[in-house]
Motif scaffolding. Structure first.
Motif, PDB file in Angstrom:
ATOM      1  N   PHE A   1       0.638  -1.270   0.015  1.00  0.00           N
ATOM      2  CA  PHE A   1       0.027   0.017   0.001  1.00  0.00           C
ATOM      3  C   PHE A   1       0.825   1.141   0.022  1.00  0.00           C
ATOM      4  N   PRO A   2       0.501   2.343  -0.669  1.00  0.00           N
ATOM      5  CA  PRO A   2       1.432   3.681  -0.930  1.00  0.00           C
ATOM      6  C   PRO A   2       1.822   4.205   0.490  1.00  0.00           C
ATOM      7  N   ARG A   3       2.650   4.979   0.716  1.00  0.00           N
ATOM      8  CA  ARG A   3       3.276   5.745   1.552  1.00  0.00           C
ATOM      9  C   ARG A   3       2.392   7.033   1.841  1.00  0.00           C
ATOM     10  N   GLY A   4       1.886   7.360   3.152  1.00  0.00           N
ATOM     11  CA  GLY A   4       1.134   8.643   3.302  1.00  0.00           C
ATOM     12  C   GLY A   4       2.021   9.742   3.902  1.00  0.00           C
ATOM     13  N   GLU A   5       1.440  10.737   4.534  1.00  0.00           N
ATOM     14  CA  GLU A   5       2.029  11.813   4.869  1.00  0.00           C
ATOM     15  C   GLU A   5       3.016  11.387   6.365  1.00  0.00           C
ATOM     16  N   VAL A   6       2.519  10.249   7.171  1.00  0.00           N
ATOM     17  CA  VAL A   6       3.106   9.988   8.283  1.00  0.00           C
ATOM     18  C   VAL A   6       3.642   8.791   8.248  1.00  0.00           C
ATOM     19  N   SER A   7       3.270   7.885   7.275  1.00  0.00           N
ATOM     20  CA  SER A   7       3.571   6.102   7.457  1.00  0.00           C
ATOM     21  C   SER A   7       3.269   5.519   6.344  1.00  0.00           C
ATOM     22  N   GLN A   8       3.431   4.285   6.322  1.00  0.00           N
ATOM     23  CA  GLN A   8       3.109   3.397   5.198  1.00  0.00           C
ATOM     24  C   GLN A   8       2.641   2.111   5.584  1.00  0.00           C
ATOM     25  N   PRO A   9       1.209   2.260   6.236  1.00  0.00           N
ATOM     26  CA  PRO A   9       0.824   0.969   6.955  1.00  0.00           C
ATOM     27  C   PRO A   9       0.129   0.127   5.682  1.00  0.00           C
ATOM     28  N   GLY A  10      -0.002  -1.288   5.983  1.00  0.00           N
ATOM     29  CA  GLY A  10      -0.441  -2.128   5.075  1.00  0.00           C
ATOM     30  C   GLY A  10      -1.866  -2.649   5.725  1.00  0.00           C
ATOM     31  N   TYR A  11      -2.472  -3.720   5.200  1.00  0.00           N
ATOM     32  CA  TYR A  11      -3.672  -4.112   5.465  1.00  0.00           C
ATOM     33  C   TYR A  11      -3.794  -5.573   5.662  1.00  0.00           C
ATOM     34  N   SER A  12      -4.299  -5.859   6.624  1.00  0.00           N
ATOM     35  CA  SER A  12      -4.347  -7.422   7.172  1.00  0.00           C
ATOM     36  C   SER A  12      -5.654  -7.888   7.788  1.00  0.00           C
ATOM     37  N   ILE A  13      -6.100  -9.180   7.543  1.00  0.00           N
ATOM     38  CA  ILE A  13      -7.385  -9.557   8.249  1.00  0.00           C
ATOM     39  C   ILE A  13      -6.789 -10.961   8.979  1.00  0.00           C
ATOM     40  N   TYR A  14      -7.130 -11.051  10.354  1.00  0.00           N
ATOM     41  CA  TYR A  14      -6.939 -12.284  11.128  1.00  0.00           C
ATOM     42  C   TYR A  14      -8.426 -12.959  11.014  1.00  0.00           C
ATOM     43  N   GLY A  15      -8.109 -14.345  10.735  1.00  0.00           N
ATOM     44  CA  GLY A  15      -9.397 -15.130  10.802  1.00  0.00           C
ATOM     45  C   GLY A  15      -9.298 -15.859  12.183  1.00  0.00           C
ATOM     46  N   PRO A  16     -10.338 -15.351  13.239  1.00  0.00           N
ATOM     47  CA  PRO A  16     -10.361 -15.952  14.515  1.00  0.00           C
ATOM     48  C   PRO A  16     -10.577 -17.191  14.642  1.00  0.00           C
ATOM     49  N   LEU A  17      -9.730 -18.065  15.468  1.00  0.00           N
ATOM     50  CA  LEU A  17      -9.846 -19.462  15.812  1.00  0.00           C
ATOM     51  C   LEU A  17      -9.938 -19.440  17.455  1.00  0.00           C
ATOM     52  N   SER A  18     -10.993 -20.098  17.677  1.00  0.00           N
ATOM     53  CA  SER A  18     -11.231 -20.348  19.272  1.00  0.00           C
ATOM     54  C   SER A  18     -11.301 -21.438  19.757  1.00  0.00           C
ATOM     55  N   LEU A  19     -11.043 -21.943  21.036  1.00  0.00           N
ATOM     56  CA  LEU A  19     -11.357 -23.115  21.635  1.00  0.00           C
ATOM     57  C   LEU A  19     -12.569 -23.141  22.439  1.00  0.00           C
ATOM     58  N   LEU A  20     -13.378 -24.028  22.061  1.00  0.00           N
ATOM     59  CA  LEU A  20     -14.784 -24.000  22.356  1.00  0.00           C
ATOM     60  C   LEU A  20     -14.860 -24.589  24.046  1.00  0.00           C
ATOM     61  N   ALA A  21     -15.680 -23.829  24.978  1.00  0.00           N
ATOM     62  CA  ALA A  21     -15.811 -24.279  26.289  1.00  0.00           C
ATOM     63  C   ALA A  21     -16.440 -25.465  26.450  1.00  0.00           C
ATOM     64  N   GLY A  22     -17.179 -25.963  25.534  1.00  0.00           N
ATOM     65  CA  GLY A  22     -17.692 -27.537  25.450  1.00  0.00           C
ATOM     66  C   GLY A  22     -17.002 -28.466  25.142  1.00  0.00           C
ATOM     67  N   SER A  23     -15.644 -28.439  24.762  1.00  0.00           N
ATOM     68  CA  SER A  23     -14.714 -29.358  24.244  1.00  0.00           C
ATOM     69  C   SER A  23     -14.421 -30.275  25.379  1.00  0.00           C
ATOM     70  N   LYS A  24     -14.300 -31.647  25.105  1.00  0.00           N
ATOM     71  CA  LYS A  24     -13.854 -32.680  25.837  1.00  0.00           C
ATOM     72  C   LYS A  24     -12.545 -32.979  25.804  1.00  0.00           C
ATOM     73  N   HIS A  25     -11.932 -32.126  24.936  1.00  0.00           N
ATOM     74  CA  HIS A  25     -10.359 -32.317  24.614  1.00  0.00           C
ATOM     75  C   HIS A  25      -9.465 -31.051  24.627  1.00  0.00           C
ATOM     76  N   LYS A  26      -9.840 -30.272  25.781  1.00  0.00           N
ATOM     77  CA  LYS A  26      -9.069 -28.751  25.637  1.00  0.00           C
ATOM     78  C   LYS A  26      -7.584 -28.808  25.330  1.00  0.00           C
ATOM     79  N   GLU A  27      -6.988 -29.633  26.061  1.00  0.00           N
ATOM     80  CA  GLU A  27      -5.722 -29.651  26.040  1.00  0.00           C
ATOM     81  C   GLU A  27      -5.052 -30.000  24.664  1.00  0.00           C
ATOM     82  N   GLU A  28      -5.769 -31.033  24.074  1.00  0.00           N
ATOM     83  CA  GLU A  28      -5.380 -31.467  22.571  1.00  0.00           C
ATOM     84  C   GLU A  28      -5.848 -30.385  21.612  1.00  0.00           C
ATOM     85  N   ALA A  29      -6.949 -29.830  21.828  1.00  0.00           N
ATOM     86  CA  ALA A  29      -7.547 -28.616  21.026  1.00  0.00           C
ATOM     87  C   ALA A  29      -6.642 -27.534  21.005  1.00  0.00           C
TER      88      ALA A  29
END
Length: 462
Positions: free
Chosen positions: A326-354
């Motif tokens: 992404f281009p440079r602006g007046e103060v910085s040259q930030p980019g853009y990224s998306i995180y795909g959230p990955l969660s551990l479920l409270a109902g899991s019977k295998h939390k350690e392995e999960a």
């Protein structure tokens, strides 16, 4: 505490089913910017990058076999990563539970009711809703005791968009990067050199005008929502007009979209259509057969793309393309990224392995595999930075631009912002830039949402 959370998840099944439609309204729609991260669609890697000591089995002792149910959209594209994980932890098998257009909260509830609870999930709505219904674990104690996380060097603010009330509710399944796509053949046709990696937003605009030839049906910029969604809010950060993407302030509590500086940024991009003619409006693009809506058609000079576009471009593009940060602006040259959230479920019977599956995402072999697919490395490590040069997907391309985009990336917010699905930053800006909506409509829309998110935050933190 964990048993209490599990019970809360089971007891709230009926509630969950009753709120599915409203809870997931922000899911994958382009209306509010709360879309789930696009899948890494490039399939298996060209080479097996995950070799060596990191890929040896974790321990030699005996374990009872465990199958982890993983709710995901991956649709077969991550099978190779599942195998790498199984090789490291031979007693654990990943069973993908397909989404198939369902709400993920509905899938969780159905599996709980059947007595076969899921263990790990991707997220299709805001994380706050999942947490409020007792569906996801606080990952803080797991992360604090994980050798993998303790050894990994994570970027500053890594958990900011996935933490609420001091609880880490998710980790990124994948860090989806974005770049400016460049049609080098169109540059050459109009006598324009490939811009350097430190190019500016002024350069972007001037080159777009040079590439425009309406008689040939050629335009500087692709008519795509991604330009507004990604480039414009990144420019606001680059010029010092906003602290975060989607025009959010420093602590994600208020939008600054209605400030004069940001509204001038909106006018700047609007003028590509109304003044420069280097980008078509929605109406003009439709009237000309929608050719300029897709970069792969070869009729536009610039577009915004992420890892999900790479397979199609590499296979089907009939022109020479490349990427720029992404281009440079007046103060910085930030980019853009998306995180795909990955969660551990409270109902899991295998939390350690999960949790081993969650933490595995940040091992060297998993990180290299994701680079092979076009994703960003989530871990800061010289070995991973050097690996970009080896990744087959980037051969003959502007690899330094890919590294800059990864280094400068700012993460898209939303997952833990109260009322995010009602923040109308996306639709309104599309209608202003590509349509005929009055730019001043931004002011009451922003004021109303700022009031609502403040009120919601107060109820959630009591």
């Amino acid at each position: 505490m964990k048993n209490k959370r599990k019970s809360a998840g089971i007891l709230s099944i009926v509630l969950i089913l009753s709120i599915i439609i409203t809870a997931c309204s922000g899911g994958n729609s382009g209306g509010n910017g709360n879309a789930a991260a696009p899948d890494n669609a490039s399939g298996t890697s060209d080479t097996n990058s995950a070799t060596g000591a990191d890929n040896e089995p974790a321990v030699a002792e005996e374990h009872d076999p465990v199958t982890i149910k993983f709710i995901s959209w991956k649709d077969g594209t991550y099978n190779e990563l599942y195998e790498l994980f199984h090789k490291k932890y031979p007693w654990i098998t990943i069973e993908q539970v397909p989404v198939n257009g369902q709400s993920i909260m509905e899938i969780i509830a159905a599996l709980e009711a059947a007595g076969t609870p899921a263990d790990v999930t991707e997220i299709d709505a805001d994380l706050i809703t999942f947490e409020q219904n007792g569906l996801v674990e606080d990952l803080t104690p797991y992360i604090d005791s994980s050798p993998i996380f303790q050894e990994a060097s994570l970027p500053q603010g890594f958990f900011d968009t996935m933490t609420f009330n001091n609880k880490k509710l998710a980790v990124p399944m994948v860090d989806v990067p974005m770049w400016v796509l460049v049609n080098k053949d169109l540059l050459a046709k109009h006598g324009v050199d490939m811009p350097p990696n430190d190019w500016t937003y002024d350069d972007f605009r001037e080159i777009a005008k040079k590439l425009t030839d309406p008689d040939a049906g050629e335009y500087g910029v692709t008519t795509q929502p991604e330009i507004q969604m990604r480039l414009l809010s990144t420019k606001a950060i680059a010029d010092g007009h906003a602290a975060n993407l989607q025009y959010m302030n420093e602590d994600f509590t208020q939008s600054v979209m209605a400030t004069p500086d940001v509204m001038n940024d909106v006018k700047w991009l609007q003028e590509f259509v109304t003044k420069d003619g280097s980008m078509q409006s929605d109406a003009a693009a439709t009237a000309s057969g929608n050719v300029t809506r897709e970069f792969i058609n070869g009729k536009t000079g610039f577009a915004i793309g992420g890892d999900w576009v790479l397979p199609d471009l590499k296979k089907n593009a009939k022109f020479n393309w490349d990427v720029l940060p992404f281009p440079r602006g007046e103060v910085s040259q930030p980019g853009y990224s998306i995180y795909g959230p990955l969660s551990l479920l409270a109902g899991s019977k295998h939390k350690e392995e999960a949790f081993l599956w969650l933490s595995f995402q940040f091992t060297m072999e998993a990180q290299k595999w994701k680079i092979d697919q076009g994703a960003n490395a989530s871990v800061a490590d010289p070995e991973l930075t050097a690996y970009y040069d080896q990744a087959p997907i980037w051969q003959d391309k502007n690899i330094e631009a890919v590294k800059i985009a990864q280094k400068n990336a700012v993460i898209q917010p939303g997952a833990t912002v109260p009322g995010w699905s009602e923040y109308n930053w996306n639709n309104i800006l599309n209608e202003i830039i590509f349509g005929e909506r009055d730019i001043n409509d931004i002011i009451p829309e922003t004021e109303a949402w700022n009031k609502k998110t403040t009120e919601l935050r107060a109820t959630l933190t009591q």
